[in-house]
Design an enzyme around this catalytic site. Sequence first.
Site, short mmCIF file in Angstrom:
data_model
loop_
_atom_site.label_atom_id
_atom_site.label_comp_id
_atom_site.label_asym_id
_atom_site.label_seq_id
_atom_site.Cartn_x
_atom_site.Cartn_y
_atom_site.Cartn_z
N THR A 1 0.82 -1.22 0.00
CA THR A 1 0.00 0.00 0.00
C THR A 1 0.85 1.26 0.00
O THR A 1 0.39 2.32 -0.41
CB THR A 1 -0.89 0.03 1.26
OG1 THR A 1 -0.07 -0.31 2.38
CG2 THR A 1 -2.03 -0.96 1.18
N ASP A 2 2.12 1.14 0.45
CA ASP A 2 2.92 2.36 0.66
C ASP A 2 3.15 3.13 -0.65
O ASP A 2 3.03 4.34 -0.68
CB ASP A 2 4.25 2.05 1.35
CG ASP A 2 5.08 0.96 0.66
OD1 ASP A 2 4.54 0.29 -0.24
OD2 ASP A 2 6.24 0.79 1.04
N SER B 12 15.91 -6.05 9.49
CA SER B 12 17.17 -5.93 10.22
C SER B 12 17.99 -4.74 9.71
O SER B 12 18.65 -4.05 10.49
CB SER B 12 17.98 -7.21 10.09
OG SER B 12 18.10 -7.58 8.73
N SER B 13 17.91 -4.46 8.40
CA SER B 13 18.70 -3.34 7.86
C SER B 13 18.20 -2.00 8.40
O SER B 13 18.99 -1.12 8.77
CB SER B 13 18.68 -3.34 6.34
OG SER B 13 17.37 -3.26 5.85
N TYR C 206 7.66 -7.09 -8.14
CA TYR C 206 7.33 -5.87 -7.39
C TYR C 206 7.16 -4.70 -8.37
O TYR C 206 6.17 -3.97 -8.33
CB TYR C 206 8.45 -5.59 -6.38
CG TYR C 206 8.37 -4.25 -5.68
CD1 TYR C 206 7.64 -4.11 -4.50
CD2 TYR C 206 9.03 -3.14 -6.19
CE1 TYR C 206 7.57 -2.88 -3.85
CE2 TYR C 206 8.97 -1.91 -5.55
CZ TYR C 206 8.24 -1.78 -4.39
OH TYR C 206 8.16 -0.57 -3.76
N GLU D 214 19.54 3.30 2.08
CA GLU D 214 19.16 2.15 1.25
C GLU D 214 19.21 2.53 -0.23
O GLU D 214 19.74 1.79 -1.06
CB GLU D 214 17.75 1.68 1.60
CG GLU D 214 17.57 1.25 3.04
CD GLU D 214 17.68 -0.26 3.25
OE1 GLU D 214 17.94 -0.99 2.28
OE2 GLU D 214 17.53 -0.69 4.40
N GLY E 162 12.03 -10.73 7.07
CA GLY E 162 11.00 -9.71 6.86
C GLY E 162 10.74 -8.84 8.06
O GLY E 162 9.70 -8.20 8.17
N ASP F 259 9.80 0.92 7.29
CA ASP F 259 10.65 0.15 8.19
C ASP F 259 11.42 1.06 9.15
O ASP F 259 11.47 0.84 10.36
CB ASP F 259 11.63 -0.71 7.40
CG ASP F 259 10.91 -1.71 6.51
OD1 ASP F 259 9.69 -1.86 6.66
OD2 ASP F 259 11.58 -2.34 5.67
#
Length: 382
Positions: free
Chosen positions: A35-36, A125-126, A220, A158, A122, A170
């Site tokens: 949704t983002d 962690s990053s 994606y 990122e 998922g 995240d």
Amino acid sequence: MTKEQIVKIFHEKFGAEAPEVYTSPGRVNLIGEHTDYNGSFVFPGAIDKGMIAAIRFNGADKVKAYAIDLDESSEFGLNEEDLPKEGWAKYIFGVCREIIKRGGTIKAFDTVFSGDVPLGAGMSSSAALESTYAFALNDMLKLGIDKFELARVGQSTEHNYVGVKCGIMDQFASLFGKEGHLIRLDTKTMEYEYFPFDPQGYKLVLLDTVVKHELASSAYNKRRESCEHAARTIAKRHPEMEFLRDATMEMLLEVKNEISEEDFMRAQYVIEETQRVRDVSDALERGDYKTVGEKMYETHHGMSKLYEVSCDELDFLNDIAREHGVTGSRVMGGGFGGCTINLVKDELHDSFVADAKEKFKARFGHEPKVYDVVISDGARKL
């Protein structure tokens, strides 16, 4: 690893002077998936697993970093051409560079870090790693950068240093997390609201398939294009519509003959998922976890059949959850592998987990990994 164990390793590597210690958590997303990039809502919460780093300025011109879990060291300067070769070190370097780009002065430091956020499960962690260093450096150097901008520092790391075009959820969850609460973030306006999440008599359990299908990145991009095409087509009739999240099913049906069946299905999923997030918001305010669970199952169905980002392993775990009377279950994250997130009554927990492990192994040759998570606080100094 405890704070004390990490500090002990820091002293072994870098001498006697005491470091500062910071932590940031991984996250789960209860509902609001894919949704983002459609300007809609996400609904994450920080968890009781994350990264812990010990940091001390070293008065030199190079950062010296040690990844405890990997038993690897890296040393790098703070200029653009000093990008380290170690993948994990790029996150720390990127955070330093992104703060410098925003006018912050970074001093070189010694650091060691460790985490209990499983890689590739998922739980981000990053983002936990980026948020730990962004929050710590901002605090230690009194840079005065607000938490939203720190989340953007992680996101830009990122994009610019790791090559992952991620959204902001995240890092946002890692920095803004609050114990006993989920955060509904509107990705169109960046407004956010805390909702109580303290399900007495339930556990939140992640079942990690430990598989990652190759499709993920190309699929994606394809789905993103489908959504954008549907949104553009609707906007010709409804110019007020900016993102797919602004559309209704009625608007989508108006253009059904002007877009492909695939684009229609993708858009239908997003429109329905936006409504599910609103329904879950209302349910959480009432403490109605039964409805929350029903919406999780609906999301799984939508991701599997309309958005087509599930896989056999995830559908299999979702079916077992349903057979066991688990309150809610769905694929969490981008899909094509990774985890299911499950809202499980305490009395069903042990039998569900045992059965899922046994049946999954019989079918796929290995057990899923199991993580019980608790919704916890965001980035902080320890």
